[in-house]
Design an enzyme around this catalytic site. Structure first.
Site, short mmCIF file in Angstrom:
data_model
loop_
_atom_site.label_atom_id
_atom_site.label_comp_id
_atom_site.label_asym_id
_atom_site.label_seq_id
_atom_site.Cartn_x
_atom_site.Cartn_y
_atom_site.Cartn_z
N GLY A 171 -0.06 -5.06 0.83
CA GLY A 171 -1.30 -4.96 0.07
C GLY A 171 -1.22 -5.63 -1.29
O GLY A 171 -2.24 -6.08 -1.82
N GLU A 230 -1.88 -9.21 -0.67
CA GLU A 230 -3.30 -9.33 -0.34
C GLU A 230 -4.17 -9.19 -1.59
O GLU A 230 -5.16 -9.90 -1.75
CB GLU A 230 -3.67 -8.27 0.70
N ALA A 272 0.85 -1.19 0.00
CA ALA A 272 0.00 0.00 0.00
C ALA A 272 0.88 1.24 0.00
O ALA A 272 2.08 1.17 0.31
CB ALA A 272 -0.91 0.00 1.22
N GLU A 279 4.20 -5.80 6.99
CA GLU A 279 3.58 -4.72 7.78
C GLU A 279 4.14 -4.64 9.19
O GLU A 279 4.17 -3.56 9.79
CB GLU A 279 2.06 -4.91 7.84
#
Length: 294
Positions: free
Chosen positions: A145, A148, A102, A168
Protein backbone atom coordinates in the site's frame (compact mmCIF):
# COMPACT_ATOMS: atom_id res chain seq x y z
CA UNK A 1 -16.59 13.01 -33.39
CA UNK A 2 -18.46 16.28 -32.96
CA UNK A 3 -20.02 15.00 -29.73
CA UNK A 4 -16.59 14.06 -28.31
CA UNK A 5 -15.22 17.52 -29.12
CA UNK A 6 -18.28 19.16 -27.56
CA UNK A 7 -17.96 17.05 -24.40
CA UNK A 8 -14.26 17.80 -24.01
CA UNK A 9 -14.74 21.53 -24.54
CA UNK A 10 -17.61 21.56 -22.05
CA UNK A 11 -15.56 19.73 -19.42
CA UNK A 12 -12.64 22.13 -19.81
CA UNK A 13 -14.96 25.14 -19.55
CA UNK A 14 -16.57 23.66 -16.42
CA UNK A 15 -13.16 23.16 -14.82
CA UNK A 16 -12.21 26.76 -15.51
CA UNK A 17 -15.42 28.00 -13.88
CA UNK A 18 -15.13 25.77 -10.81
CA UNK A 19 -11.43 26.44 -10.26
CA UNK A 20 -11.86 30.18 -10.66
CA UNK A 21 -14.76 30.15 -8.21
CA UNK A 22 -12.71 28.24 -5.63
CA UNK A 23 -9.77 30.61 -6.00
CA UNK A 24 -11.88 33.74 -5.59
CA UNK A 25 -14.35 32.92 -2.87
CA UNK A 26 -13.01 30.16 -0.59
CA UNK A 27 -11.21 31.48 2.50
CA UNK A 28 -7.99 30.02 3.74
CA UNK A 29 -8.28 27.13 6.19
CA UNK A 30 -5.80 26.49 8.98
CA UNK A 31 -7.62 23.47 10.37
CA UNK A 32 -5.25 20.86 8.92
CA UNK A 33 -2.25 22.48 10.55
CA UNK A 34 -4.05 23.05 13.84
CA UNK A 35 -5.73 19.68 14.39
CA UNK A 36 -4.11 17.15 16.68
CA UNK A 37 -3.91 14.10 14.47
CA UNK A 38 -3.03 10.65 15.71
CA UNK A 39 -1.38 9.26 12.59
CA UNK A 40 -0.08 12.22 10.57
CA UNK A 41 1.69 15.54 11.06
CA UNK A 42 1.12 18.65 8.95
CA UNK A 43 3.02 21.86 8.35
CA UNK A 44 3.42 24.63 5.79
CA UNK A 45 6.84 24.94 4.16
CA UNK A 46 8.67 27.05 1.60
CA UNK A 47 9.57 30.72 1.56
CA UNK A 48 5.94 31.71 0.99
CA UNK A 49 4.53 28.91 3.16
CA UNK A 50 2.56 27.74 0.15
CA UNK A 51 3.67 24.09 0.16
CA UNK A 52 1.81 21.80 2.56
CA UNK A 53 3.83 18.89 3.98
CA UNK A 54 1.96 15.87 5.32
CA UNK A 55 4.12 13.40 7.25
CA UNK A 56 2.84 9.89 7.91
CA UNK A 57 3.44 9.26 11.60
CA UNK A 58 3.15 5.66 12.78
CA UNK A 59 6.84 5.02 13.55
CA UNK A 60 6.33 1.80 15.53
CA UNK A 61 4.41 0.29 12.60
CA UNK A 62 6.75 1.69 9.91
CA UNK A 63 3.89 3.95 8.84
CA UNK A 64 1.64 1.02 7.93
CA UNK A 65 -1.54 2.37 6.37
CA UNK A 66 -4.56 1.85 8.60
CA UNK A 67 -8.09 3.16 8.17
CA UNK A 68 -7.50 5.89 10.74
CA UNK A 69 -4.42 7.18 8.94
CA UNK A 70 -6.15 7.18 5.57
CA UNK A 71 -9.15 9.05 6.99
CA UNK A 72 -6.87 11.70 8.49
CA UNK A 73 -5.00 11.99 5.19
CA UNK A 74 -8.25 12.33 3.24
CA UNK A 75 -9.71 14.99 5.51
CA UNK A 76 -6.47 16.96 5.42
CA UNK A 77 -6.43 16.87 1.62
CA UNK A 78 -10.05 18.06 1.61
CA UNK A 79 -9.01 21.15 3.55
CA UNK A 80 -5.81 21.86 1.64
CA UNK A 81 -7.64 21.51 -1.66
CA UNK A 82 -9.98 24.34 -0.62
CA UNK A 83 -7.13 26.55 0.62
CA UNK A 84 -6.19 28.93 -2.19
CA UNK A 85 -2.86 29.73 -0.52
CA UNK A 86 -1.60 26.15 -0.98
CA UNK A 87 0.09 25.61 -4.35
CA UNK A 88 1.31 22.03 -3.88
CA UNK A 89 1.32 19.21 -1.34
CA UNK A 90 4.16 16.92 -0.25
CA UNK A 91 3.45 13.54 1.35
CA UNK A 92 6.36 11.90 3.15
CA UNK A 93 7.16 9.45 5.94
CA UNK A 94 10.26 8.80 8.02
CA UNK A 95 13.78 8.15 6.82
CA UNK A 96 13.22 4.46 7.59
CA UNK A 97 9.85 4.06 5.90
CA UNK A 98 7.54 6.06 3.68
CA UNK A 99 4.94 3.37 4.35
CA UNK A 100 5.80 -0.29 4.69
CA UNK A 101 2.37 -1.41 3.48
CA UNK A 102 -1.19 -1.66 4.71
CA UNK A 103 -1.85 -2.60 8.32
CA UNK A 104 -2.02 -6.42 8.04
CA UNK A 105 -3.24 -6.87 11.62
CA UNK A 106 -6.19 -4.62 10.88
CA UNK A 107 -6.88 -6.33 7.55
CA UNK A 108 -6.38 -9.97 8.57
CA UNK A 109 -9.89 -10.62 10.02
CA UNK A 110 -11.72 -9.36 6.91
CA UNK A 111 -13.91 -11.75 4.96
CA UNK A 112 -14.78 -11.76 1.27
CA UNK A 113 -18.35 -10.67 1.93
CA UNK A 114 -17.15 -7.82 4.18
CA UNK A 115 -14.73 -6.62 1.50
CA UNK A 116 -17.44 -6.71 -1.18
CA UNK A 117 -20.26 -5.20 0.87
CA UNK A 118 -18.01 -2.55 2.39
CA UNK A 119 -16.19 -1.82 -0.90
CA UNK A 120 -12.90 -2.21 0.98
CA UNK A 121 -10.11 0.25 -0.04
CA UNK A 122 -12.45 2.34 -2.19
CA UNK A 123 -12.04 5.29 0.18
CA UNK A 124 -8.23 5.02 0.10
CA UNK A 125 -8.00 6.76 -3.27
CA UNK A 126 -8.43 10.39 -2.15
CA UNK A 127 -4.82 11.21 -3.05
CA UNK A 128 -5.38 10.25 -6.69
CA UNK A 129 -8.47 12.50 -6.87
CA UNK A 130 -6.84 15.65 -5.47
CA UNK A 131 -6.86 18.53 -7.95
CA UNK A 132 -3.71 20.11 -6.54
CA UNK A 133 -0.28 18.66 -7.40
CA UNK A 134 0.93 16.08 -4.89
CA UNK A 135 4.59 15.09 -4.57
CA UNK A 136 5.57 11.86 -2.82
CA UNK A 137 8.89 12.19 -0.98
CA UNK A 138 9.86 8.56 -0.42
CA UNK A 139 12.56 7.52 2.03
CA UNK A 140 13.07 3.94 3.16
CA UNK A 141 10.42 1.35 2.42
CA UNK A 142 7.48 1.99 0.10
CA UNK A 143 5.93 -1.46 -0.02
CA UNK A 144 2.47 -2.74 -0.87
CA UNK A 145 0.00 0.00 0.00
CA UNK A 146 2.93 2.36 0.54
CA UNK A 147 4.09 1.90 -3.04
CA UNK A 148 0.51 2.27 -4.22
CA UNK A 149 0.09 5.48 -2.21
CA UNK A 150 3.25 6.91 -3.78
CA UNK A 151 1.94 6.03 -7.25
CA UNK A 152 -1.32 7.88 -6.53
CA UNK A 153 0.77 11.05 -6.26
CA UNK A 154 1.66 13.11 -9.32
CA UNK A 155 5.43 13.09 -8.89
CA UNK A 156 7.71 10.80 -6.87
CA UNK A 157 11.07 11.93 -5.47
CA UNK A 158 13.07 9.22 -3.70
CA UNK A 159 15.86 9.18 -1.18
CA UNK A 160 18.89 7.20 -2.32
CA UNK A 161 18.13 4.34 0.10
CA UNK A 162 14.45 3.98 -0.80
CA UNK A 163 12.99 0.59 -1.70
CA UNK A 164 9.82 -0.05 -3.70
CA UNK A 165 7.83 -3.25 -3.93
CA UNK A 166 4.49 -5.07 -4.08
CA UNK A 167 4.95 -8.03 -1.70
CA UNK A 168 1.25 -8.94 -1.35
CA UNK A 169 1.84 -12.26 -3.13
CA UNK A 170 3.73 -13.51 -0.06
CA UNK A 171 0.59 -12.89 2.03
CA UNK A 172 -1.66 -14.95 -0.20
CA UNK A 173 -3.29 -11.96 -1.87
CA UNK A 174 -2.66 -9.38 -4.59
CA UNK A 175 -2.31 -5.59 -4.63
CA UNK A 176 -5.67 -3.89 -4.16
CA UNK A 177 -5.05 -0.15 -4.50
CA UNK A 178 -3.39 0.14 -7.89
CA UNK A 179 -0.32 -2.09 -7.68
CA UNK A 180 -1.22 -4.21 -10.69
CA UNK A 181 -2.58 -1.26 -12.67
CA UNK A 182 -0.58 1.93 -12.06
CA UNK A 183 2.69 0.04 -11.75
CA UNK A 184 2.16 -1.72 -15.09
CA UNK A 185 1.42 1.57 -16.83
CA UNK A 186 4.62 3.08 -15.50
CA UNK A 187 7.25 0.32 -15.63
CA UNK A 188 5.74 -1.98 -18.27
CA UNK A 189 4.23 -5.45 -18.12
CA UNK A 190 7.41 -7.49 -17.66
CA UNK A 191 8.79 -5.51 -14.73
CA UNK A 192 5.38 -5.20 -13.08
CA UNK A 193 4.85 -8.96 -13.41
CA UNK A 194 8.25 -9.65 -11.86
CA UNK A 195 7.59 -7.34 -8.91
CA UNK A 196 4.02 -8.52 -8.29
CA UNK A 197 4.64 -12.26 -8.77
CA UNK A 198 7.83 -12.44 -6.70
CA UNK A 199 7.35 -9.66 -4.16
CA UNK A 200 10.91 -8.53 -4.87
CA UNK A 201 11.87 -4.95 -4.07
CA UNK A 202 13.67 -2.52 -6.37
CA UNK A 203 16.10 0.21 -5.36
CA UNK A 204 15.62 3.94 -5.82
CA UNK A 205 18.12 3.89 -8.68
CA UNK A 206 16.21 1.14 -10.49
CA UNK A 207 12.92 2.89 -9.79
CA UNK A 208 14.29 6.01 -11.46
CA UNK A 209 15.56 3.95 -14.40
CA UNK A 210 12.12 2.42 -14.98
CA UNK A 211 10.34 5.76 -14.73
CA UNK A 212 8.60 5.04 -11.43
CA UNK A 213 10.61 7.84 -9.79
CA UNK A 214 11.52 11.16 -11.40
CA UNK A 215 14.48 12.05 -9.18
CA UNK A 216 16.76 10.43 -6.59
CA UNK A 217 18.46 12.60 -3.96
CA UNK A 218 20.37 12.01 -0.70
CA UNK A 219 17.95 10.93 2.01
CA UNK A 220 18.64 13.92 4.24
CA UNK A 221 17.84 16.34 1.40
CA UNK A 222 14.68 14.62 0.16
CA UNK A 223 11.93 16.68 1.78
CA UNK A 224 13.74 19.95 1.08
CA UNK A 225 14.03 19.02 -2.60
CA UNK A 226 10.35 18.07 -2.75
CA UNK A 227 9.39 21.39 -1.17
CA UNK A 228 11.56 23.24 -3.73
CA UNK A 229 9.68 21.43 -6.48
CA UNK A 230 6.38 22.46 -4.91
CA UNK A 231 7.58 26.06 -4.72
CA UNK A 232 8.54 25.99 -8.40
CA UNK A 233 5.08 24.73 -9.32
CA UNK A 234 3.67 27.48 -7.10
CA UNK A 235 5.21 30.20 -9.26
CA UNK A 236 2.69 29.38 -11.98
CA UNK A 237 -1.06 29.91 -12.20
CA UNK A 238 -2.83 27.40 -9.96
CA UNK A 239 -5.75 27.39 -12.39
CA UNK A 240 -3.54 26.44 -15.35
CA UNK A 241 -1.57 23.94 -13.25
CA UNK A 242 -4.83 22.18 -12.43
CA UNK A 243 -5.84 22.04 -16.09
CA UNK A 244 -2.41 20.76 -17.10
CA UNK A 245 -2.46 18.06 -14.41
CA UNK A 246 -5.82 16.78 -15.64
CA UNK A 247 -4.59 16.76 -19.23
CA UNK A 248 -1.55 14.64 -18.30
CA UNK A 249 -3.72 12.25 -16.27
CA UNK A 250 -6.09 11.91 -19.22
CA UNK A 251 -3.25 10.23 -21.13
CA UNK A 252 -3.64 7.23 -18.81
CA UNK A 253 -7.40 7.03 -19.21
CA UNK A 254 -7.99 7.28 -22.95
CA UNK A 255 -6.61 6.60 -26.43
CA UNK A 256 -3.93 8.78 -27.99
CA UNK A 257 -6.31 10.45 -30.45
CA UNK A 258 -8.94 11.19 -27.80
CA UNK A 259 -6.21 12.45 -25.48
CA UNK A 260 -4.85 14.77 -28.16
CA UNK A 261 -8.35 16.19 -28.72
CA UNK A 262 -8.77 16.73 -24.99
CA UNK A 263 -5.38 18.45 -24.75
CA UNK A 264 -6.11 20.73 -27.71
CA UNK A 265 -9.50 21.78 -26.41
CA UNK A 266 -8.10 22.42 -22.93
CA UNK A 267 -5.33 24.47 -24.54
CA UNK A 268 -7.99 26.45 -26.39
CA UNK A 269 -9.91 26.91 -23.13
CA UNK A 270 -6.93 28.60 -21.48
CA UNK A 271 -7.45 31.50 -23.91
CA UNK A 272 -10.54 32.42 -21.91
CA UNK A 273 -8.44 32.99 -18.77
CA UNK A 274 -6.80 36.14 -17.46
CA UNK A 275 -3.69 34.16 -16.53
CA UNK A 276 -3.08 33.02 -20.11
CA UNK A 277 -3.36 36.64 -21.25
CA UNK A 278 -1.05 37.81 -18.47
CA UNK A 279 1.52 35.08 -19.12
CA UNK A 280 1.86 35.80 -22.83
CA UNK A 281 1.74 39.57 -22.34
CA UNK A 282 4.50 39.37 -19.70
CA UNK A 283 6.63 37.29 -22.08
CA UNK A 284 6.22 39.82 -24.89
CA UNK A 285 6.95 42.73 -22.53
CA UNK A 286 9.98 40.89 -21.05
CA UNK A 287 8.77 41.02 -17.44
CA UNK A 288 7.76 38.44 -14.81
CA UNK A 289 4.13 37.33 -15.01
CA UNK A 290 1.79 38.12 -12.14
CA UNK A 291 -0.84 35.40 -12.06
CA UNK A 292 -4.08 35.77 -10.09
CA UNK A 293 -5.55 32.30 -10.74
CA UNK A 294 -8.36 33.57 -12.96
Amino acid sequence: MAQIMKTVAGRAHQMLQVAAKNQQFVPRFYCAAANNFEFIKTELAGEKKNVAVITLNRPKALNALCNGLMKELSSTLDQYEKDNSIAAIVITGSEKAFAAGADIKEMQPNTYSQCIMGNFLNDWTRVAKCQKPIIAAVNGYALGGGCELAMMCDIIYAGDKAKFGQPEIALGTIPGAGGTQRLTRVVGKSKAMEMCLTGNMISAAEAEKTGLVSKVVPADQLVAEAVKLGEKIGTHSQLIVQLCKEAVNTAYETTLQEGLKYERRTFHATFSTEDRKEGMTAFVEKRPAKFNNN
